[in-house]
Design a protein around this motif. Structure first.
Motif, short mmCIF file in Angstrom:
data_model
loop_
_atom_site.label_atom_id
_atom_site.label_comp_id
_atom_site.label_asym_id
_atom_site.label_seq_id
_atom_site.Cartn_x
_atom_site.Cartn_y
_atom_site.Cartn_z
N GLU A 4 0.84 -1.20 0.00
CA GLU A 4 0.00 0.00 0.00
C GLU A 4 0.87 1.25 0.00
O GLU A 4 1.79 1.34 0.81
CB GLU A 4 -0.85 0.01 1.27
CG GLU A 4 -2.32 0.14 1.02
CD GLU A 4 -3.09 0.05 2.33
OE1 GLU A 4 -4.26 -0.29 2.28
OE2 GLU A 4 -2.51 0.32 3.41
N LEU A 5 0.57 2.17 -0.87
CA LEU A 5 1.26 3.46 -0.85
C LEU A 5 0.33 4.46 -0.19
O LEU A 5 -0.81 4.65 -0.62
CB LEU A 5 1.59 3.89 -2.29
CG LEU A 5 2.38 5.20 -2.41
CD1 LEU A 5 3.69 5.16 -1.63
CD2 LEU A 5 2.68 5.51 -3.88
N TRP A 6 0.82 5.07 0.89
CA TRP A 6 -0.04 5.88 1.75
C TRP A 6 0.47 7.32 1.70
O TRP A 6 1.63 7.57 2.05
CB TRP A 6 0.05 5.28 3.16
CG TRP A 6 -0.75 5.94 4.24
CD1 TRP A 6 -1.60 6.99 4.14
CD2 TRP A 6 -0.74 5.57 5.63
NE1 TRP A 6 -2.14 7.29 5.37
CE2 TRP A 6 -1.62 6.43 6.30
CE3 TRP A 6 -0.08 4.58 6.36
CZ2 TRP A 6 -1.83 6.35 7.68
CZ3 TRP A 6 -0.29 4.49 7.73
CH2 TRP A 6 -1.18 5.38 8.37
N ASP A 7 -0.38 8.21 1.26
CA ASP A 7 -0.01 9.63 1.21
C ASP A 7 -0.40 10.24 2.55
O ASP A 7 -1.58 10.38 2.87
CB ASP A 7 -0.77 10.30 0.06
CG ASP A 7 -0.41 11.78 -0.08
OD1 ASP A 7 -0.32 12.47 0.96
OD2 ASP A 7 -0.22 12.23 -1.22
N ARG A 8 0.59 10.60 3.34
CA ARG A 8 0.32 11.07 4.69
C ARG A 8 -0.55 12.33 4.68
O ARG A 8 -1.38 12.52 5.57
CB ARG A 8 1.66 11.35 5.41
CG ARG A 8 1.57 12.10 6.73
CD ARG A 8 0.93 11.26 7.80
NE ARG A 8 0.75 12.02 9.03
CZ ARG A 8 -0.34 12.72 9.35
NH1 ARG A 8 -1.36 12.77 8.51
NH2 ARG A 8 -0.42 13.36 10.49
N ARG A 9 -0.36 13.18 3.67
CA ARG A 9 -1.07 14.45 3.68
C ARG A 9 -2.56 14.27 3.38
O ARG A 9 -3.41 14.77 4.10
CB ARG A 9 -0.44 15.43 2.69
CG ARG A 9 -0.91 16.88 2.85
CD ARG A 9 -0.09 17.84 1.99
NE ARG A 9 1.29 17.96 2.45
CZ ARG A 9 1.70 18.81 3.39
NH1 ARG A 9 0.84 19.62 3.98
NH2 ARG A 9 2.96 18.85 3.76
N THR A 10 -2.84 13.50 2.31
CA THR A 10 -4.24 13.33 1.93
C THR A 10 -4.89 12.17 2.68
O THR A 10 -6.12 12.07 2.73
CB THR A 10 -4.35 13.02 0.42
OG1 THR A 10 -3.69 11.77 0.18
CG2 THR A 10 -3.70 14.11 -0.41
#
Lengths: 591, 591
Positions: free
Chosen positions: B565-571
């Motif tokens: 999983e690639l997790w965008d911390r900001r969004t």
């Protein structure tokens, strides 16, 4: 990157600065690397800062390689943690103390054992968190009595200090060894000669401790080493005590007249003349027992006199005495001290002792009597009889007098036996460049740093403390790498890879130098380019020698024939090289 | 490089620290970036130090790009240079002072104008050496009265300070503009919103001065801006003075009874009731002249009272008053002050003036009378008659009373006109993150820094001083980049490029995560690897959100099907990605 000398914030000096005592100080100031702002406090100009950063980087890489984690702690710290370990007081005048606007006490930290210990206590609680090595490269402060020798002993100086945290003794040994190995790699990379010597624990408490000394006549430390591999700081040298001998065959002591013999030499002369040795050999100073009176001042100010008995061929070494009596201070007794103790007959003092009767009636002064290890059981001496003009002959330790303790304050001499049996030692001077130190549990106990072990039991953490003086190392490198013309940097810390000189004013020379510099820059070479137009070739060459970049390329008139000169600053060798070859050659040199 | 969270010297906290007032402080402590050692003094743990170094590097690169030369000057400095410029005294309680063992005075430098000036004087002597921009990134000290808000206002803090040296005013303008541009680039790279506002010169002396403010409700500065582009710190705001008006048609002043009107509101009410305005409109607070008594204390301790006349709809802004009277201190007059001046009738004070007679006999107290710019020639006022229960109506400035000077100490209000005619201003709060400053010749004159110009004539150098608070900027970035779960770093200063989480305990998951981390490392990606075995996925996710690395890769059970999983911390967006694609995707993201 290219730096143009015409724009560099630097000025070289033809004259030595008046206050410079050593070559590194003289040359770093003359070459415009540093400037003094106050005793032991320096400003770092662009060249100096570049070298300093390179030294730091070598240290950082080797600390990272042993798993050290870089942090940065404050220089300004509150009194409390240092109060808890006693160091607030123990440091005496040696640290800077100050108050904030609310009159709270602060110090400028000389080292950070306390705050690292407290930080680990704050963050960690389990053996699983350990081992930990944390380090910082940080400016430290010490209010030295005699800041001297430029960067070699500063009052504001950069140090790498690291601290290891383990919960077993074996773990501490491992962390200690890692640091010891890392330090060896650091000094090898910096091309610095070093000797690892046993060190005294000093004010830090703890057990195993070694110093890395760089042998140099300007060193502030004296150390000894034997051909068989023993090495120790002279303060940590231990005299091999002779085996006890039987008193049986020894004749009784005898008090004899020795008029006008207040010194060892006069005593030996009179003894040989008036009371020759029964076996016919001459008495020597080593046969006499010299009793020295010292005043020891405790941290609370209490002043106590002690008498120390040494073989007459040795003096007291006050630096060794300081270590013995630390954290109390020590100095020779003053006339005022003697005046208060009329029983101490100067020049004729005998083994006074609180521990037992010595020559009957004169043993009740309450002054402690301490002796050198050579004053061993069964050894016989000529020594003072506590009466003017009289000495006692054949006074035997353990039979005729007792002692209140053994102390190592005698000077160490060339040829003294190493305590490990590895042969005679020789003395040398060295500058401390690193220190590794098993603190053990002293700080963890004082500050209550415990973790849960595998069995859920609270155990006190055991610590190490390890220091390298970054700015001092830079000075030591300069000290070890210079000649009468200036600095000669080892490549690893040179401020630039190459110093390119446009030697003469012709446009063709500048065009060729500009082109070469541009090419080198595109090769990733860090170039110092002497592009100054109104400066003579002689001055440029002199500055290049002073600044000390190890590789110099001179672009001169020869460029018309396609040649430049490659100049090895260390050997002084200047070789004509085809312009077409110089990039390749430099790439090879810079590897 | 890979850092394993299992070994990182860090501990995250679930609870907010008790003393944290703002989000950045709370989160930087909770996420284990920093720890407080004393008020305004912090230790930097590995994560914090990494971010700090990245901020420093951005600043360094932009300073190098404008030709700045990096140096490093001491924090510990002797008193003398600061004595020569008067700042030793002017700083009052705001700096740390200390003595060395010889009782010599030192300070911990708050800024370095003096020593840079002296260094240039030492090294340079010709216009050809100029312009020069020298800078340092160095720890500074200020003994703040109320160190607060974590790194936003520290007592030990890192700052980039630079100094420019020119021999012409045009040169100074150019150096100033270079810095201004560099600062804009720095804040843009750091993703920090900023407003450039006119600033007051404050204790530094000099002429042109602008601050870079980051708009934020927790800002300590108030600034104004107009839609037409005017922006100024409220201390530097200048009120547009009305044009002088003719007195001709104005009726004479009249003293009237206004019983029980010690405040503006009571006065307005009584005036409307008893003495209505001839034109039928109601009196408002703006028609009254409020006379405030201030006590001004000079550096030598001399205390002087002054009376300041303000329109009654405004209060005195003590921060603006501080700027006006600096370096003297200012505070409202105390009861004791009033007791010494019985002529000052509290609640009914009129325009006292040393400059001329006002209402006859009561003008001789020698107290200076200063006025707001709105108290302009020809303006008429209701104001105190210096008698209990009485006010004077229609008192006209310039006709009935004089002043000893114009001062800007009135509060600025939303809607006040910008002095440049660009429309009404609105007020906002901001945090100072940078300051550019034309010092002019003040320091060069005080310390006698001159160079020879083109004509061989000695000219005084003109200087600029430029500062960016490195540690403060880091806190401002944290302040501007967080959510309820934790920090969200902009990529440029994130401690790591990617945070990889081995989410569950299966061997296959760890094998896949290990392999991915090794690949990323070989790609040159700086990875934080959460390899902790006995920690639940929930805690790992929570820590990732708290730590704030912007890109997170979660390796979980899905890896059996070839997915991570690639997790965008900001969004907060989490996307399933094929393991075979993740390296490419990250390389693209990190571009």
């Amino acid at each position: 990157m290219t730096t143009r000398l015409s724009q560099l914030f630097v000025r070289t000096l033809r004259e030595d600065p008046a206050d410079a005592e050593v070559a590194s100080h003289r040359l770093l100031v003359r070459a415009g690397y540093i400037r003094r702002q106050a005793p032991g406090v320096f400003s770092w100009l662009p060249l100096g800062l570049k070298v300093r950063r390179k030294v730091e980087q070598v240290v950082r890489e080797e600390m990272d390689a042993i798993g050290g984690q870089e942090v940065l702690f404050p220089a300004l710290l509150p009194r409390e943690p240092y109060e808890l370990t006693g160091r607030w007081t123990e440091y005496g005048d040696g640290i800077f103390r100050l108050k904030d606007r609310k009159e709270a006490d602060y110090l400028l930290a000389p080292t950070h054992e306390e705050v690292f210990t407290l930080m680990v206590k704050d963050l960690y609680s389990s053996y699983k968190d350990l081992p930990l090595i944390a380090y910082q490269i940080q400016d430290k402060y010490r209010d030295e009595a005699r800041p001297r020798a430029g960067l070699l002993r500063g009052r504001e100086f950069s140090m790498k200090d690291s601290y290891s945290f383990d919960y077993t003794d074996a773990g501490l040994d491992e962390s200690y060894q890692k640091h010891r190995d890392a330090y060896e790699r650091i000094f090898r990379r910096l091309g610095l000669d070093y000797v690892i010597v046993k060190a005294d624990a000093g004010a830090m408490g703890g057990s195993r401790s070694e110093e890395f000394l760089h042998p140099t006549p300007i060193g502030e430390d004296t150390f000894v080493r034997s051909a068989g591999g023993y090495a120790a700081n002279v303060e940590a040298f231990h005299t091999a005590a002779p085996e006890p001998r039987s008193f049986e065959k020894l004749t009784p002591a005898e008090v004899l007249d020795t008029p006008n013999t207040p010194t060892i030499q006069t005593l030996v002369d009179v003894a040989n003349e008036k009371h020759p040795r029964p076996d016919g050999r001459a008495w020597t100073a080593a046969d006499t027992l010299k009793n020295i009176v010292l005043a020891v001042t405790a941290l609370d100010g209490a002043r106590e006199l002690v008498v120390v008995g040494l073989p007459g061929d040795r003096d007291a070494d006050l630096k060794r005495a300081e270590v013995v009596f630390s954290p109390a201070g020590v100095e020779p007794a003053t006339e005022a001290d003697f005046a208060k103790h009329p029983g101490l007959v100067k020049g004729y003092i005998g083994p006074w002792s609180a521990a037992g009767p010595v020559l009957g009636e004169k043993s009740t002064t309450g002054i402690r009597y301490l002796v050198d290890p050579r004053v061993s059981e069964g050894s016989g001496w000529i020594t003072g009889a506590n009466e003017n003009g009289r000495h006692v002959f054949g006074l035997v330790a353990g039979r005729d007098f007792a002692n209140d303790g053994i102390v190592e304050i005698a000077t160490v001499l060339d040829g003294d036996p190493a305590p490990d049996g590895s042969g005679p030692v020789e003395l040398a001077r060295g500058m401390e460049i690193g220190h590794v130190f098993q603190l053990g549990r002293k700080y963890a106990e004082a500050l209550d740093l415990k973790v849960l072990d595998e069995n859920g039991k609270l155990v006190t953490v055991t610590m190490g403390s390890y220091g390298i003086g970054v700015t001092r190392i830079m000075a030591v490198i300069a000290e070890a790498n210079n000649d009468e013309k200036g600095l000669v940097w080892p490549r690893e810390v040179s401020p630039f890879d190459v110093h390119v000189i446009a030697a003469t004013r012709e446009d063709a020379v500048y065009a060729a130098a500009d082109a070469l510099v541009a090419e080198l820059e595109s090769d990733g070479v860090d170039v110092l380019y002497d592009d100054r137009v109104k400066v003579s070739p002689g001055v440029k060459f002199g500055d290049a020698e002073l600044l000390g970049v190890p590789l110099i390329v001179v672009v001169g008139k020869g460029v018309a024939e396609g040649n430049v000169e490659l100049w090895d600053r260390r050997t002084g060798e200047r070789t004509a090289v085809a312009v077409s070859d110089i990039r390749r050659l430099l790439a090879q040199e810079l590897g």
